[in-house]
Design a protein around this motif. Sequence first.
Motif, short mmCIF file in Angstrom:
data_model
loop_
_atom_site.label_atom_id
_atom_site.label_comp_id
_atom_site.label_asym_id
_atom_site.label_seq_id
_atom_site.Cartn_x
_atom_site.Cartn_y
_atom_site.Cartn_z
N PRO A 165 -11.64 3.56 -9.41
CA PRO A 165 -11.68 2.95 -8.41
C PRO A 165 -10.74 3.86 -7.34
N GLY A 166 -11.60 3.72 -6.46
CA GLY A 166 -11.21 4.76 -5.16
C GLY A 166 -9.30 5.04 -4.81
N LEU A 167 -8.47 5.85 -4.30
CA LEU A 167 -7.95 5.78 -4.01
C LEU A 167 -7.00 4.86 -2.69
N LEU A 168 -8.41 4.69 -2.16
CA LEU A 168 -8.12 3.47 -0.71
C LEU A 168 -9.96 2.67 -0.92
N MET A 194 -11.92 6.04 -0.01
CA MET A 194 -11.25 7.38 -0.60
C MET A 194 -10.85 7.84 -1.91
N ASP A 195 -11.04 8.76 -1.43
CA ASP A 195 -10.63 9.15 -3.23
C ASP A 195 -8.92 10.27 -3.26
N ARG A 196 -8.59 10.25 -3.72
CA ARG A 196 -6.61 11.23 -4.13
C ARG A 196 -7.59 12.89 -3.46
N GLY A 197 -7.02 13.36 -2.73
CA GLY A 197 -6.51 14.73 -2.43
C GLY A 197 -7.78 14.30 -1.55
N GLU A 198 -8.91 13.56 -0.91
CA GLU A 198 -9.87 13.68 0.29
C GLU A 198 -8.98 13.45 1.77
N PHE A 199 -10.20 14.73 2.43
CA PHE A 199 -9.87 14.43 3.55
C PHE A 199 -10.70 14.25 4.54
N VAL A 200 -11.16 12.65 4.84
CA VAL A 200 -11.70 12.20 5.72
C VAL A 200 -11.38 11.64 7.23
N CYS A 201 -12.23 12.04 8.06
CA CYS A 201 -12.53 11.93 9.33
C CYS A 201 -13.53 10.61 9.73
N ILE A 202 -12.80 10.22 10.55
CA ILE A 202 -13.83 8.66 11.00
C ILE A 202 -14.01 9.49 13.04
N ILE A 203 -15.48 9.58 12.85
CA ILE A 203 -16.06 9.75 14.10
C ILE A 203 -16.33 9.23 15.33
N GLY A 204 -16.37 8.62 16.25
CA GLY A 204 -17.15 8.18 16.90
C GLY A 204 -16.77 7.97 17.99
N ALA A 205 -17.25 7.47 19.41
CA ALA A 205 -17.56 7.83 20.88
C ALA A 205 -15.65 6.11 21.58
N ASN A 206 -15.30 6.57 22.43
CA ASN A 206 -14.59 5.30 22.43
C ASN A 206 -14.40 4.26 22.61
N GLY A 207 -13.83 3.50 22.13
CA GLY A 207 -14.34 1.88 22.08
C GLY A 207 -15.15 1.34 20.94
N CYS A 208 -16.02 2.14 20.45
CA CYS A 208 -16.35 1.74 19.01
C CYS A 208 -15.47 1.41 17.98
N LYS A 235 -10.69 -6.36 2.74
CA LYS A 235 -9.48 -6.49 2.03
C LYS A 235 -9.27 -4.71 2.21
N ILE A 236 -8.11 -5.12 2.05
CA ILE A 236 -7.71 -3.65 1.74
C ILE A 236 -6.90 -3.29 0.55
N PHE A 237 -6.41 -2.13 -0.13
CA PHE A 237 -6.75 -1.61 -1.40
C PHE A 237 -5.90 -0.35 -1.60
N ILE A 238 -4.63 -0.53 -1.92
CA ILE A 238 -4.20 1.09 -2.13
C ILE A 238 -4.14 1.45 -4.40
N ASN A 239 -4.66 2.27 -4.46
CA ASN A 239 -4.18 2.59 -5.65
C ASN A 239 -4.68 0.82 -6.14
N ASP A 240 -5.41 0.32 -6.12
CA ASP A 240 -6.21 -0.69 -6.70
C ASP A 240 -5.43 -2.00 -7.31
N VAL A 241 -4.38 -1.93 -5.77
CA VAL A 241 -3.39 -3.24 -5.17
C VAL A 241 -3.91 -3.70 -3.37
N ASP A 242 -3.30 -4.77 -3.71
CA ASP A 242 -3.80 -5.62 -1.77
C ASP A 242 -2.70 -5.27 -1.00
#
Length: 293
Positions: free
Chosen positions: A19-22, A44-58, A77-84
């Motif tokens: 599973p991914g890091l996040l 999201m994988d370990r060592g990855e740079f992820v950008c979330i983009i979008g207009a104001n209010g999205c 659900k939100i998991f980090i290192n496969d832990v809720d």
Amino acid sequence: MVSFKKPGTQEQPVEAEAPGLLQVQELVAGYGRKEIVHGISFEMDRGEFVCIIGANGCGKTTALRSILGLLPVMSGKIFINDVDTASMSIRRKARHFAYIPQVHVPPFPFKVADVVLLGRTPHLASSVSDVSKRDKVIAYQAMQQLSIEHLAEREYTELSGGQQQLVLIARALAQEPDILVMDEPTASLDFGNQQLVLTRLHKLSRDGVSVLMVTHDPDHALFCADRVIVMEQGVIICTGNPVDVITSEIMHRIYGTHVYVADVMVGDCRAVRTCVPLMAADTDDRETGGRYL
């Protein structure tokens, strides 16, 4: 190519993909009873740079605040290192996520070294515990990573906006988190300080630091990101490599403006992709442009 199995041989078990890091699964979030984010999912994988983009209010900041635990999750659900993360205390979450805000106004003129040392708080036995020699070494190494160790004895309030932001990033690194989480980290900075901060962030990502950043500026994503997530009206409309995702058509869809996505030659052999806004009078000829904003 088709693969055939020799007679008498046994099937080899297929290893499950780690599973991914996040992992964000069907996240629904908002304020009070008002739903802003409508069931988004991504990894999201370990060592990855992820950008979330979008207009104001999205919904991008709402999603970020929910991932951090600063806003209650309506469902999903939100998991980090496969832990809720729902099962985690605030202190434990702070060992996984380090948050860098847009602006920070300290109540006292702390020295830079003391601000960075605050990042060790989640690792102390209690809120009144003294920092150890190891804590000080980790804080100093965090400053070294950002080339600001020479500012250690300066007062934080005396620094430029870009330097202050680098100090906050060093504080986050001192937490030794799994992910650095940033919401418009250059929004209040001038052009030069924006470049200073983004350059340092890009170097950190190349050194293996995991970064999740919200931005409204597609050029920042083109410069820093390994992957871009595009949000519109509370949902993810596409995700992928920034060069594939940041197109004239998608930028027009989410921002309601025409842009020319161009490759600009830097020196003799390297092309840099950038977004050039077009004035209204130029939108009939977007390929060649004309007058630019």
